[in-house]
Design a protein around this motif. Structure first.
Motif, PDB file in Angstrom:
ATOM      1  N   SER A  42       0.802  -0.938  -0.487  1.00 59.09           N
ATOM      2  CA  SER A  42       0.072   0.223  -0.092  1.00 59.09           C
ATOM      3  C   SER A  42       1.124   1.587  -0.292  1.00 59.09           C
ATOM      4  N   ASP A  43       2.160   0.576   0.745  1.00 60.46           N
ATOM      5  CA  ASP A  43       2.806   2.500   0.804  1.00 60.46           C
ATOM      6  C   ASP A  43       3.593   2.728  -0.492  1.00 60.46           C
ATOM      7  N   LEU A  44       3.840   1.152  -1.514  1.00 58.60           N
ATOM      8  CA  LEU A  44       4.578   1.418  -2.480  1.00 58.60           C
ATOM      9  C   LEU A  44       3.784   2.255  -3.557  1.00 58.60           C
ATOM     10  N   VAL A  45       2.135   1.755  -3.960  1.00 56.52           N
ATOM     11  CA  VAL A  45       1.275   2.754  -4.586  1.00 56.52           C
ATOM     12  C   VAL A  45       1.102   3.929  -4.382  1.00 56.52           C
ATOM     13  N   GLY A  46       0.816   4.057  -2.369  1.00 55.29           N
ATOM     14  CA  GLY A  46       0.856   5.657  -2.634  1.00 55.29           C
ATOM     15  C   GLY A  46       1.765   6.207  -3.292  1.00 55.29           C
ATOM     16  N   ASP A  47       2.915   5.838  -2.576  1.00 53.26           N
ATOM     17  CA  ASP A  47       4.772   7.025  -3.459  1.00 53.26           C
ATOM     18  C   ASP A  47       3.684   6.369  -6.066  1.00 53.26           C
ATOM     19  N   ALA A  48       3.910   5.383  -6.234  1.00 49.17           N
ATOM     20  CA  ALA A  48       3.821   5.583  -6.859  1.00 49.17           C
ATOM     21  C   ALA A  48       2.184   6.902  -7.858  1.00 49.17           C
ATOM     22  N   ALA A  49       1.131   6.975  -6.659  1.00 51.21           N
ATOM     23  CA  ALA A  49       0.432   8.374  -6.875  1.00 51.21           C
ATOM     24  C   ALA A  49       0.917   9.169  -6.621  1.00 51.21           C
ATOM     25  N   GLU A  50       1.883   9.489  -5.900  1.00 53.55           N
ATOM     26  CA  GLU A  50       2.404  11.056  -5.309  1.00 53.55           C
ATOM     27  C   GLU A  50       3.657  10.727  -6.595  1.00 53.55           C
ATOM     28  N   ILE A  51       4.239  10.409  -7.666  1.00 52.82           N
ATOM     29  CA  ILE A  51       4.745  10.786  -8.320  1.00 52.82           C
ATOM     30  C   ILE A  51       4.550  11.157  -9.923  1.00 52.82           C
ATOM     31  N   SER A  52       2.863  10.296 -10.173  1.00 51.22           N
ATOM     32  CA  SER A  52       2.140  10.466 -10.933  1.00 51.22           C
ATOM     33  C   SER A  52       2.081  12.345 -11.290  1.00 51.22           C
ATOM     34  N   GLU A  53       0.851  12.599  -9.894  1.00 55.80           N
ATOM     35  CA  GLU A  53       0.754  14.138  -9.219  1.00 55.80           C
ATOM     36  C   GLU A  53       1.833  14.886  -9.297  1.00 55.80           C
ATOM     37  N   VAL A  54       2.715  14.407  -8.978  1.00 59.27           N
ATOM     38  CA  VAL A  54       4.019  15.546  -8.819  1.00 59.27           C
ATOM     39  C   VAL A  54       4.751  15.711 -10.633  1.00 59.27           C
ATOM     40  N   ALA A  55       4.479  14.684 -11.822  1.00 59.55           N
ATOM     41  CA  ALA A  55       4.489  14.500 -12.755  1.00 59.55           C
ATOM     42  C   ALA A  55       3.633  14.924 -13.696  1.00 59.55           C
ATOM     43  N   ALA A  56       2.783  15.521 -12.882  1.00 62.90           N
ATOM     44  CA  ALA A  56       1.237  15.632 -13.643  1.00 62.90           C
ATOM     45  C   ALA A  56       1.310  17.677 -13.371  1.00 62.90           C
ATOM     46  N   GLY A  57       1.885  17.799 -12.128  1.00 58.44           N
ATOM     47  CA  GLY A  57       2.328  19.308 -12.262  1.00 58.44           C
ATOM     48  C   GLY A  57       2.966  19.941 -12.360  1.00 58.44           C
ATOM     49  N   LEU A  58       3.939  18.811 -13.326  1.00 51.86           N
ATOM     50  CA  LEU A  58       5.424  19.268 -14.295  1.00 51.86           C
ATOM     51  C   LEU A  58       5.213  19.659 -15.416  1.00 51.86           C
ATOM     52  N   ALA A  59       3.935  19.302 -15.766  1.00 51.55           N
ATOM     53  CA  ALA A  59       4.045  18.501 -17.444  1.00 51.55           C
ATOM     54  C   ALA A  59       2.611  20.153 -17.432  1.00 51.55           C
ATOM     55  N   ALA A  60       1.776  20.135 -16.338  1.00 52.30           N
ATOM     56  CA  ALA A  60       1.093  21.450 -16.272  1.00 52.30           C
ATOM     57  C   ALA A  60       2.326  22.960 -16.275  1.00 52.30           C
ATOM     58  N   THR A  61       2.971  22.975 -15.499  1.00 51.60           N
ATOM     59  CA  THR A  61       3.512  23.628 -15.988  1.00 51.60           C
ATOM     60  C   THR A  61       4.707  24.482 -16.637  1.00 51.60           C
ATOM     61  N   GLY A  62       5.030  23.159 -17.180  1.00 48.86           N
ATOM     62  CA  GLY A  62       5.947  23.887 -18.562  1.00 48.86           C
ATOM     63  C   GLY A  62       7.333  22.692 -18.398  1.00 48.86           C
TER      64      GLY A  62
END
Length: 62
Positions: A42-62
């Motif tokens: 469950s910790d690993l799944v949470g980490d993957a979700a957080e990485i996805s959120e950060v990556a989406a934020g980076l993509a949105a800011t260019g």
């Protein structure tokens, strides 16, 4: 990339954002008995979700 890439493959800004979350591990800080990690699937799944959120934020800011 994950397990298929060196930790040096990732862009520095992305790594800094992850490090700022306080939840990072480059594999060099193992402090648990081999085969008995201090985290769950469950910790690993949470980490993957957080990485996805950060990556989406980076993509949105260019």
């Amino acid at each position: 990339m994950g397990t298929g890439a060196s930790m040096l493959w990732w862009k520095e800004g992305f790594c800094r954002m992850l490090a700022g979350s306080g939840r990072c591990d480059s594999g060099r800080s193992v402090t648990y008995e081999p085969g008995r990690p201090a985290y769950t699937a469950s910790d690993l799944v949470g980490d993957a979700a957080e990485i996805s959120e950060v990556a989406a934020g980076l993509a949105a800011t260019g």
